[in-house]
Design a protein around this motif. Structure first.
Motif, PDB file in Angstrom:
ATOM      1  N   TYR A  24     -33.610 -63.264 -23.262  1.00 23.62           N
ATOM      2  CA  TYR A  24     -34.511 -62.976 -24.379  1.00 23.62           C
ATOM      3  C   TYR A  24     -35.212 -64.249 -24.849  1.00 23.62           C
ATOM      4  O   TYR A  24     -36.436 -64.269 -25.065  1.00 23.62           O
ATOM      5  N   GLU A  25     -34.453 -65.320 -24.992  1.00 24.78           N
ATOM      6  CA  GLU A  25     -35.025 -66.602 -25.420  1.00 24.78           C
ATOM      7  C   GLU A  25     -36.010 -67.137 -24.381  1.00 24.78           C
ATOM      8  O   GLU A  25     -37.088 -67.647 -24.728  1.00 24.78           O
ATOM      9  N   ALA A  26     -35.665 -67.014 -23.096  1.00 22.52           N
ATOM     10  CA  ALA A  26     -36.560 -67.492 -22.034  1.00 22.52           C
ATOM     11  C   ALA A  26     -37.874 -66.721 -22.037  1.00 22.52           C
ATOM     12  O   ALA A  26     -38.962 -67.302 -21.890  1.00 22.52           O
ATOM     13  N   GLU A  27     -37.795 -65.404 -22.219  1.00 22.63           N
ATOM     14  CA  GLU A  27     -39.019 -64.595 -22.245  1.00 22.63           C
ATOM     15  C   GLU A  27     -39.867 -64.900 -23.475  1.00 22.63           C
ATOM     16  O   GLU A  27     -41.098 -64.886 -23.407  1.00 22.63           O
ATOM     17  N   ASN A  28     -39.221 -65.187 -24.599  1.00 26.27           N
ATOM     18  CA  ASN A  28     -39.960 -65.574 -25.803  1.00 26.27           C
ATOM     19  C   ASN A  28     -40.716 -66.878 -25.604  1.00 26.27           C
ATOM     20  O   ASN A  28     -41.708 -67.142 -26.294  1.00 26.27           O
ATOM     21  N   ARG A  29     -40.246 -67.697 -24.674  1.00 25.18           N
ATOM     22  CA  ARG A  29     -40.922 -68.955 -24.365  1.00 25.18           C
ATOM     23  C   ARG A  29     -42.007 -68.778 -23.305  1.00 25.18           C
ATOM     24  O   ARG A  29     -42.573 -69.753 -22.825  1.00 25.18           O
ATOM     25  N   GLY A  30     -42.253 -67.542 -22.909  1.00 23.64           N
ATOM     26  CA  GLY A  30     -43.377 -67.252 -22.017  1.00 23.64           C
ATOM     27  C   GLY A  30     -43.045 -67.116 -20.553  1.00 23.64           C
ATOM     28  O   GLY A  30     -43.958 -66.997 -19.726  1.00 23.64           O
ATOM     29  N   TYR A  31     -41.763 -67.122 -20.187  1.00 23.60           N
ATOM     30  CA  TYR A  31     -41.405 -67.025 -18.777  1.00 23.60           C
ATOM     31  C   TYR A  31     -41.469 -65.584 -18.282  1.00 23.60           C
ATOM     32  O   TYR A  31     -41.033 -64.648 -18.956  1.00 23.60           O
ATOM     33  N   THR A  32     -42.048 -65.430 -17.093  1.00 21.65           N
ATOM     34  CA  THR A  32     -42.020 -64.167 -16.363  1.00 21.65           C
ATOM     35  C   THR A  32     -41.348 -64.431 -15.022  1.00 21.65           C
ATOM     36  O   THR A  32     -41.326 -65.564 -14.539  1.00 21.65           O
ATOM     37  N   TRP A  33     -40.836 -63.372 -14.390  1.00 22.79           N
ATOM     38  CA  TRP A  33     -39.935 -63.552 -13.258  1.00 22.79           C
ATOM     39  C   TRP A  33     -40.559 -63.080 -11.952  1.00 22.79           C
ATOM     40  O   TRP A  33     -41.015 -61.949 -11.839  1.00 22.79           O
ATOM     41  N   VAL A  34     -40.579 -63.997 -10.983  1.00 24.77           N
ATOM     42  CA  VAL A  34     -41.116 -63.683  -9.651  1.00 24.77           C
ATOM     43  C   VAL A  34     -40.034 -62.987  -8.834  1.00 24.77           C
ATOM     44  O   VAL A  34     -40.164 -61.827  -8.459  1.00 24.77           O
ATOM     45  N   ASN A  35     -38.964 -63.700  -8.541  1.00 26.37           N
ATOM     46  CA  ASN A  35     -37.799 -63.140  -7.845  1.00 26.37           C
ATOM     47  C   ASN A  35     -36.594 -63.220  -8.758  1.00 26.37           C
ATOM     48  O   ASN A  35     -36.407 -64.208  -9.473  1.00 26.37           O
ATOM     49  N   VAL A  36     -35.746 -62.197  -8.717  1.00 26.94           N
ATOM     50  CA  VAL A  36     -34.520 -62.204  -9.491  1.00 26.94           C
ATOM     51  C   VAL A  36     -33.362 -61.835  -8.569  1.00 26.94           C
ATOM     52  O   VAL A  36     -33.531 -61.093  -7.598  1.00 26.94           O
ATOM     53  N   ALA A  37     -32.189 -62.362  -8.882  1.00 27.97           N
ATOM     54  CA  ALA A  37     -31.008 -62.077  -8.064  1.00 27.97           C
ATOM     55  C   ALA A  37     -29.786 -62.095  -8.964  1.00 27.97           C
ATOM     56  O   ALA A  37     -29.789 -62.689 -10.046  1.00 27.97           O
ATOM     57  N   GLY A  38     -28.719 -61.452  -8.491  1.00 29.23           N
ATOM     58  CA  GLY A  38     -27.501 -61.454  -9.273  1.00 29.23           C
ATOM     59  C   GLY A  38     -26.331 -60.871  -8.526  1.00 29.23           C
ATOM     60  O   GLY A  38     -26.481 -60.288  -7.452  1.00 29.23           O
ATOM     61  N   THR A  39     -25.181 -61.047  -9.118  1.00 31.10           N
ATOM     62  CA  THR A  39     -23.931 -60.530  -8.593  1.00 31.10           C
ATOM     63  C   THR A  39     -23.265 -59.691  -9.671  1.00 31.10           C
ATOM     64  O   THR A  39     -23.235 -60.089 -10.838  1.00 31.10           O
ATOM     65  N   SER A  40     -22.734 -58.525  -9.311  1.00 33.27           N
ATOM     66  CA  SER A  40     -21.954 -57.685 -10.209  1.00 33.27           C
ATOM     67  C   SER A  40     -22.778 -57.328 -11.449  1.00 33.27           C
ATOM     68  O   SER A  40     -23.855 -56.758 -11.334  1.00 33.27           O
ATOM     69  N   ALA A  41     -22.290 -57.653 -12.652  1.00 32.08           N
ATOM     70  CA  ALA A  41     -23.064 -57.358 -13.861  1.00 32.08           C
ATOM     71  C   ALA A  41     -24.401 -58.080 -13.840  1.00 32.08           C
ATOM     72  O   ALA A  41     -25.402 -57.584 -14.371  1.00 32.08           O
ATOM     73  N   GLY A  42     -24.428 -59.262 -13.215  1.00 33.79           N
ATOM     74  CA  GLY A  42     -25.689 -59.985 -13.065  1.00 33.79           C
ATOM     75  C   GLY A  42     -26.670 -59.228 -12.195  1.00 33.79           C
ATOM     76  O   GLY A  42     -27.890 -59.301 -12.397  1.00 33.79           O
ATOM     77  N   ALA A  43     -26.161 -58.467 -11.216  1.00 34.49           N
ATOM     78  CA  ALA A  43     -27.021 -57.640 -10.371  1.00 34.49           C
ATOM     79  C   ALA A  43     -27.607 -56.484 -11.177  1.00 34.49           C
ATOM     80  O   ALA A  43     -28.753 -56.071 -10.943  1.00 34.49           O
ATOM     81  N   ILE A  44     -26.834 -55.955 -12.121  1.00 26.50           N
ATOM     82  CA  ILE A  44     -27.348 -54.884 -12.985  1.00 26.50           C
ATOM     83  C   ILE A  44     -28.511 -55.399 -13.823  1.00 26.50           C
ATOM     84  O   ILE A  44     -29.583 -54.786 -13.872  1.00 26.50           O
ATOM     85  N   VAL A  45     -28.313 -56.552 -14.466  1.00 28.97           N
ATOM     86  CA  VAL A  45     -29.385 -57.147 -15.267  1.00 28.97           C
ATOM     87  C   VAL A  45     -30.605 -57.430 -14.389  1.00 28.97           C
ATOM     88  O   VAL A  45     -31.744 -57.107 -14.755  1.00 28.97           O
ATOM     89  N   ALA A  46     -30.378 -58.020 -13.221  1.00 25.75           N
ATOM     90  CA  ALA A  46     -31.483 -58.360 -12.323  1.00 25.75           C
ATOM     91  C   ALA A  46     -32.249 -57.119 -11.887  1.00 25.75           C
ATOM     92  O   ALA A  46     -33.484 -57.141 -11.789  1.00 25.75           O
ATOM     93  N   SER A  47     -31.539 -56.025 -11.615  1.00 21.08           N
ATOM     94  CA  SER A  47     -32.224 -54.801 -11.176  1.00 21.08           C
ATOM     95  C   SER A  47     -33.121 -54.248 -12.273  1.00 21.08           C
ATOM     96  O   SER A  47     -34.226 -53.760 -12.000  1.00 21.08           O
ATOM     97  N   PHE A  48     -32.675 -54.334 -13.528  1.00 21.26           N
ATOM     98  CA  PHE A  48     -33.502 -53.849 -14.630  1.00 21.26           C
ATOM     99  C   PHE A  48     -34.733 -54.731 -14.817  1.00 21.26           C
ATOM    100  O   PHE A  48     -35.834 -54.229 -15.091  1.00 21.26           O
TER     101      PHE A  48
END
Length: 329
Positions: A24-48
């Motif tokens: 949330y803080e990163a997006e408030n600073r203007g970041y958008t995401w090209v590629n995302v990756a994750g493991t387990s719960a991190g994969a859930i967040v990344a998929s969303f």
């Protein structure tokens, strides 16, 4: 002004509320995401994120979710006293993970995402690392190898474009012995039928911050979102077989990626988020604990970006003429 970056999300079960705060803080600073990756719960967040949800939208999706539903039991598990050990013996896991997969399917479908073919980045469609906006990590314990999905699913006679996103994320989130393994049947080159058991990617890499690295100076940064434990360096007590089991599982999930904490290039691009003692499977978490984790993530990201300098990062780690690091955190 939007700033591009890649994002890597560590696994951590219910502790993902901390990751959402940092995101949330990163997006408030203007970041958008090209590629995302994750493991387990991190994969859930990344998929969303890959589907197009913002951190605030994900927070709203999960804030009032009844997390006990993720402990879905079948008739076997409901047998008094004997149910859990019987299910472990016959199914290799306490719970089914059917609720998890169906929940993921519904949320992703609301954004028009079903298979990885829906997540192809046309600017990178011929790229072996970045063709898909999303990459998730799973573990094939039958063949003893790490899986980078959807890319590695071709080894199981499935085209990566055709792999269901929710299924891949469910594979990545298969916490050993908590959820039953995902059985993946396939034919060998000799037309022999084989099966592999797929479990949580954290067994081999819970924090794949390296996954989008390549030769040459990066055009945009890769940020890691990592949960840190207040007692992660304390010895784990082992006084009975159950303690030994928990200590073994914890070591599997943490030891590999602790190596990367000694790699300066990985450390300086990682947002370290305190967990405040919340455990991975604390599904009875209170709203106050959720809020504390979320705020912990926001503060961690704020501290990180206060010292982040992408130009200094590139000069330090990608300039062959510099022998002493100039990037300091």
């Amino acid at each position: 002004m939007a700033k591009q970056a890649n994002a890597i999300f560590e696994g951590g079960g219910i502790k993902a509320f901390g990751i959402l705060g940092a995101l949330y803080e990163a997006e408030n600073r203007g970041y958008t995401w090209v590629n995302v990756a994750g493991t387990s719960a991190g994969a859930i967040v990344a998929s969303f994120i890959a589907a197009g949800y913002t951190a605030e939208e994900i927070k709203n999706l999960v804030w009032d979710l009844e997390f006990s539903k993720f402990k879905d039991k079948d008739w076997l598990a409901r047998i008094p006293y004997l149910g859990p050990p019987l299910r472990l013996w016959f199914k290799n896991g306490l719970y089914k993970a059917a609720f998890l997969e169906n929940w993921l399917k519904e949320i992703l479908a609301n954004k028009g995402i079903n298979t990885f073919g829906d997540l192809v980045l046309r600017d990178f469609e011929n790229d072996s690392k970045c063709r898909y906006k999303l990459t998730v990590i799973a573990t094939d314990v039958s063949q003893r190898k790490l899986l980078r999905l959807p890319y590695d699913i071709k080894d199981y006679n499935i085209h990566p474009d055709e792999l269901d996103v929710a299924t891949a994320v469910r594979m990545s989130a298969n916490l050993p012995f908590f959820y039953e393994p995902y059985a993946l049947a396939y034919l060998t080159k000799e037309k022999l039928r084989r099966s592999s058991y797929i479990i949580d990617g954290g067994v081999l890499s819970n924090f794949p911050v390296w996954i989008f690295d390549r030769t040459g100076t990066p055009t945009w940064p890769t940020f890691g979102f990592k949960i840190i434990e207040p007692d992660s360096m304390n010895p784990l007590p082992v006084s009975n077989p159950f303690d030994l089991f928990k200590a073994t599982l914890t070591t599997m999930l943490e030891a590999h990626d602790r190596l990367f904490e000694m790699d300066p290039k990985s450390v300086v691009r990682t947002i370290a988020i305190p967990s405040h003692g919340i455990k991975t499977t604390d599904f009875e978490i209170t709203n106050k604990q959720k809020e504390n984790l979320f705020l912990s993530g926001m503060q961690a990201a704020n501290n990180f970006f206060a010292g982040w300098d992408f130009n200094a990062f590139k000069a330090t780690f990608f300039n062959p003429d510099i022998t002493q690091p100039i990037f300091k955190r």
